[in-house]
Design an enzyme around this catalytic site. Sequence first.
Site, PDB file in Angstrom:
ATOM      1  N   TYR A 154      -6.819  -9.612  15.825  1.00  0.00           N
ATOM      2  CA  TYR A 154      -6.548  -8.565  14.809  1.00  0.00           C
ATOM      3  C   TYR A 154      -7.680  -7.554  14.747  1.00  0.00           C
ATOM      4  O   TYR A 154      -7.551  -6.334  14.733  1.00  0.00           O
ATOM      5  CB  TYR A 154      -6.422  -9.274  13.374  1.00  0.00           C
ATOM      6  CG  TYR A 154      -6.401  -8.280  12.188  1.00  0.00           C
ATOM      7  CD1 TYR A 154      -5.256  -7.429  11.772  1.00  0.00           C
ATOM      8  CD2 TYR A 154      -7.393  -8.152  11.284  1.00  0.00           C
ATOM      9  CE1 TYR A 154      -5.390  -6.668  10.980  1.00  0.00           C
ATOM     10  CE2 TYR A 154      -7.400  -7.344  10.214  1.00  0.00           C
ATOM     11  CZ  TYR A 154      -6.234  -6.548   9.943  1.00  0.00           C
ATOM     12  OH  TYR A 154      -6.153  -5.463   8.990  1.00  0.00           O
ATOM     13  N   LYS A 196      -7.787  -3.529  15.543  1.00  0.00           N
ATOM     14  CA  LYS A 196      -8.448  -2.526  14.650  1.00  0.00           C
ATOM     15  C   LYS A 196      -9.535  -1.791  15.203  1.00  0.00           C
ATOM     16  O   LYS A 196      -9.536  -0.407  14.671  1.00  0.00           O
ATOM     17  CB  LYS A 196      -8.631  -3.247  13.039  1.00  0.00           C
ATOM     18  CG  LYS A 196      -7.272  -3.684  12.347  1.00  0.00           C
ATOM     19  CD  LYS A 196      -6.383  -2.408  12.078  1.00  0.00           C
ATOM     20  CE  LYS A 196      -5.145  -2.997  11.482  1.00  0.00           C
ATOM     21  NZ  LYS A 196      -4.129  -1.917  11.016  1.00  0.00           N
ATOM     22  N   THR A 209      -2.780  -6.235  -2.651  1.00  0.00           N
ATOM     23  CA  THR A 209      -1.294  -6.120  -2.567  1.00  0.00           C
ATOM     24  C   THR A 209      -0.559  -7.415  -2.913  1.00  0.00           C
ATOM     25  O   THR A 209      -0.880  -8.308  -3.218  1.00  0.00           O
ATOM     26  CB  THR A 209      -0.842  -5.854  -1.152  1.00  0.00           C
ATOM     27  OG1 THR A 209      -1.329  -6.982  -0.422  1.00  0.00           O
ATOM     28  CG2 THR A 209      -1.566  -4.685  -0.451  1.00  0.00           C
ATOM     29  N   ILE A 245      -7.490  -5.861  -0.284  1.00  0.00           N
ATOM     30  CA  ILE A 245      -6.577  -4.821  -1.106  1.00  0.00           C
ATOM     31  C   ILE A 245      -5.739  -6.192  -1.813  1.00  0.00           C
ATOM     32  O   ILE A 245      -5.165  -6.852  -1.285  1.00  0.00           O
ATOM     33  CB  ILE A 245      -5.717  -4.028  -0.247  1.00  0.00           C
ATOM     34  CG1 ILE A 245      -6.416  -3.336   0.772  1.00  0.00           C
ATOM     35  CG2 ILE A 245      -5.121  -3.098  -1.318  1.00  0.00           C
ATOM     36  CD1 ILE A 245      -5.530  -2.496   1.589  1.00  0.00           C
ATOM     37  N   ASN A 258      12.704  -3.543   8.297  1.00  0.00           N
ATOM     38  CA  ASN A 258      13.730  -4.136   7.363  1.00  0.00           C
ATOM     39  C   ASN A 258      14.564  -2.931   6.921  1.00  0.00           C
ATOM     40  O   ASN A 258      13.766  -2.357   5.765  1.00  0.00           O
ATOM     41  CB  ASN A 258      13.553  -5.177   6.519  1.00  0.00           C
ATOM     42  CG  ASN A 258      14.428  -5.818   5.783  1.00  0.00           C
ATOM     43  OD1 ASN A 258      15.265  -5.033   5.229  1.00  0.00           O
ATOM     44  ND2 ASN A 258      14.586  -7.265   6.053  1.00  0.00           N
ATOM     45  N   LEU A 265       1.125  -1.003   0.077  1.00  0.00           N
ATOM     46  CA  LEU A 265       0.160   0.007  -0.004  1.00  0.00           C
ATOM     47  C   LEU A 265       1.018   1.291   0.005  1.00  0.00           C
ATOM     48  O   LEU A 265       0.357   2.212  -0.744  1.00  0.00           O
ATOM     49  CB  LEU A 265      -0.927   0.217   1.154  1.00  0.00           C
ATOM     50  CG  LEU A 265      -1.815   1.135   1.418  1.00  0.00           C
ATOM     51  CD1 LEU A 265      -2.822   1.309   0.048  1.00  0.00           C
ATOM     52  CD2 LEU A 265      -2.927   0.896   2.565  1.00  0.00           C
ATOM     53  N   SER A 269      -9.208  -1.304   9.483  1.00  0.00           N
ATOM     54  CA  SER A 269      -9.753  -2.086   8.578  1.00  0.00           C
ATOM     55  C   SER A 269     -11.171  -2.426   8.729  1.00  0.00           C
ATOM     56  O   SER A 269     -11.860  -1.875   9.704  1.00  0.00           O
ATOM     57  CB  SER A 269      -8.954  -3.359   8.891  1.00  0.00           C
ATOM     58  OG  SER A 269      -9.440  -4.673   8.484  1.00  0.00           O
TER      59      SER A 269
END
EC number: 1.1.1.250
Length: 282
Positions: free
Chosen positions: A185, A189, A220, A218, A53, A32, A170
Site C-alpha cells: 500500500y 501511494k 470514514t 479519516i 458495486n 470520503l 496518502s
Amino acid sequence: MDSSSYWSYDNIVPSFRLDGKLVIITGGSGGLSAVVSRALLAKGADIALIDMNLERTQQAARDVLQWGEEQMKGKHESPIGQVSAWSCNIGDAEAVELTFKAINEHHGKVASVLINTAGYAENFPAEEYPAKNAENIMKVNGLGSFYVSQAFARPLIQNNMTGSIILIGSMSGTIVNDPQPQCMYNMSKAGVIHLARSLACEWAKYNIRVNTLSPGYILTPLTRNVISGHTEMKTEWESKIPMKRMAEPKEFVGSILYLASDSASSYTTGHNLVVDGGYECW
C-alpha cells in the site's frame, strides 16, 4: 489589463463555483466521496459516481440527490445538477476507457474534474505478502490511477479544454505508519504521488492540472468499524497526531474544492497536499 480590471472583485477573489462542470468521482460509494459529492453538487456541478458495486453506487447517487433537494432548496440560484452512477473496475484499462466515454455521452459534456478516491489497503508482513495480492493492489491503486487519468485527459486534449485531476494519495506515500505492515500500500501511494507530478509536467501544456491530496487518518464508516471496541488502537493512532484526533471526512472538502477550482488553484499543479493533522511533522 488596466488597473481597474486588475483590482476588480472577480479578478482578485477566487470563485469555488463549479456551475455546469462535470465531475467524475471514482470510489463513488465510499465514505470520503459521500461528503465530497454533496459539496460539489452544492457548488453547481454535475457528478458521475464510479465504483465496483453498481447497486451501492446507485444508492449513493440517490442519497446525494435527495440531500440536494432537501438542503439546497431556496439556497441555489441554478437547478440542482445531475448525479449518475456507474460500475467499473479502475484496474481494467479498457473498461475505464469505455466508462468515461459513456459518462461524457450521457451527460452531454466532457468531464473537466476527476477525483480518484478508489483504492484500498491491506495488512501483510512483508515476508508473507502473497504475490497475487501484491500485484492486485498495485493494479488498482497504481495502474488504476493512471488509467482513469488517461481516459479523463484524452477528450480534454482533443477538445482543447482545461481540467483538474485530483488523485487521492496518502501520508503513507511519504512515511511509514508504524506498526502497520502495509508495504505494498505504501509503495502504491508513493507511486500515485509521483504519477501526479509526472502527469502535471506532461499535461501542463494542455492546461490540465494534476495534484495529489494525501489524507491522514479519516473517520470514514470503515475506519469507525475498525476502531470500534479497540480503544487502545484509537488511542495509539491519535497519540501520533499533533492535533490528537482523527479527521472527519468533511475536513477534506475545502482542499478538494480548492484543487477542483480553475479560479482558486489555476497555478497549482504537481503538488501533494497533505491533510493529516500534522502527523508528518514528528
